[in-house]
Design an enzyme around this catalytic site. Sequence first.
Site, PDB file in Angstrom:
ATOM      1  N   LYS A 106       0.873  -1.172   0.000  1.00 28.26           N
ATOM      2  CA  LYS A 106       0.000   0.000   0.000  1.00 28.26           C
ATOM      3  C   LYS A 106       0.910   1.222   0.000  1.00 28.26           C
ATOM      4  O   LYS A 106       1.633   1.473   0.959  1.00 28.26           O
ATOM      5  CB  LYS A 106      -0.892   0.007   1.250  1.00 28.26           C
ATOM      6  CG  LYS A 106      -1.696   1.293   1.391  1.00 28.26           C
ATOM      7  CD  LYS A 106      -2.510   1.332   2.668  1.00 28.26           C
ATOM      8  CE  LYS A 106      -2.787   2.767   3.071  1.00 28.26           C
ATOM      9  NZ  LYS A 106      -3.488   2.877   4.356  1.00 28.26           N
ATOM     10  N   GLY A 194     -10.380   7.676   7.591  1.00 27.24           N
ATOM     11  CA  GLY A 194     -11.471   8.520   8.065  1.00 27.24           C
ATOM     12  C   GLY A 194     -12.763   7.798   8.381  1.00 27.24           C
ATOM     13  O   GLY A 194     -13.667   8.385   8.971  1.00 27.24           O
ATOM     14  N   THR A 216      -8.185   3.046  12.765  1.00 20.32           N
ATOM     15  CA  THR A 216      -8.366   3.820  13.997  1.00 20.32           C
ATOM     16  C   THR A 216      -9.683   3.505  14.705  1.00 20.32           C
ATOM     17  O   THR A 216      -9.702   3.309  15.929  1.00 20.32           O
ATOM     18  CB  THR A 216      -8.291   5.327  13.677  1.00 20.32           C
ATOM     19  OG1 THR A 216      -7.021   5.576  13.085  1.00 20.32           O
ATOM     20  CG2 THR A 216      -8.430   6.170  14.931  1.00 20.32           C
TER      21      THR A 216
END
Lengths: 276, 66
Positions: A106, A194, A216
């Site tokens: 990535k 996000g 996260t």
Amino acid sequence: MKNSLHSNIPDTPFQLGPKSFKSRLLLGTGKFKSKADVQAAINASKTEIVTVALRRIDIDRHEENILEHIPRSVTLLTNTSGARDAKEAIRLARLARASGYGDWIKIEVINDSKYLLPDNNETIKATKILAEEGFIVLPYMYPDLYAARKLVEVGATAVMPLGSFIGSNQGLKAKEFIKVIIQEMDIPVIVDAGIGSPSQAAEAMEMGADAILVNTAVATAEQPAHIAQAFSLAVQAGRLGFLSQLPHKIEQANASSPLTGFLYENEETIHHNSKH
Amino acid sequence: MEVIINGKIKLFKGERTLKDLLCEVCPKNKHLITEVNETIVKSADWEKTFIREGDQIELVTFVGGG
């Protein structure tokens, strides 16, 4: 592993480069409180692709390696976090390959420390060289159509546009631009960064994203394994919503039940009563 | 012999291969990737690679990341 929910979805497998996957949820392994939580979240999420990073070891301190907590069955996707330009990303990718854990990369090139936005130009440069070297390249990108097209041209296996600022849990702030990329790309689109809640993941999947990457939101939840499972279900629900071709939004109310009166069929009871 | 490992100066006495050095500095880490003077050295070559005065050695491994 048998998964009844997966098998009930009339879906084609998620084809990413040379491999096909049942799960459309990718899980990051950063920021977890403990390595045991990482393992529990991987299992609960039923993910088949897990991201990791590379760092210098601290030779004065022994730490248990993250790989000891990642099942061998999952595909390891190493990110190039820490790279500030294409050259550093390429160096990290080659190091990752030298480990013997495959060549899935990535690309993440960030040189802005405030907003942590990916540098699309450097990402394109790195993608080109690494794709030529035979890597499976998944570039993390700012959702720009021209950059996405260029990434396809230089050999990206998928594109990974950001939903909002990395680690912000703000959801799909870049929604309209991601939609454009989804509509225009022939390669998979994985929404990365996000995504802060299962409903946001479902929304991205309903829009037609091929997969979602979360980190996260899972890592910093009180119960990482529970939220990991919630994300798994949300991604499947969103996917099924997309496949079912959601009906269009309508401005006015449109009753789901018959609108005739309950007992007096020929009188338009509801219609008259609603006018005061 | 003075070598630089991950930016820190380390002193060693006597001849050593990269494999010997890794056994001394991080015996437990099974997932190491090494660079000597910015060139990747694969684990199959650790035994054949002799460390020289002033070598810059980078030892990296996998950590959690998104």
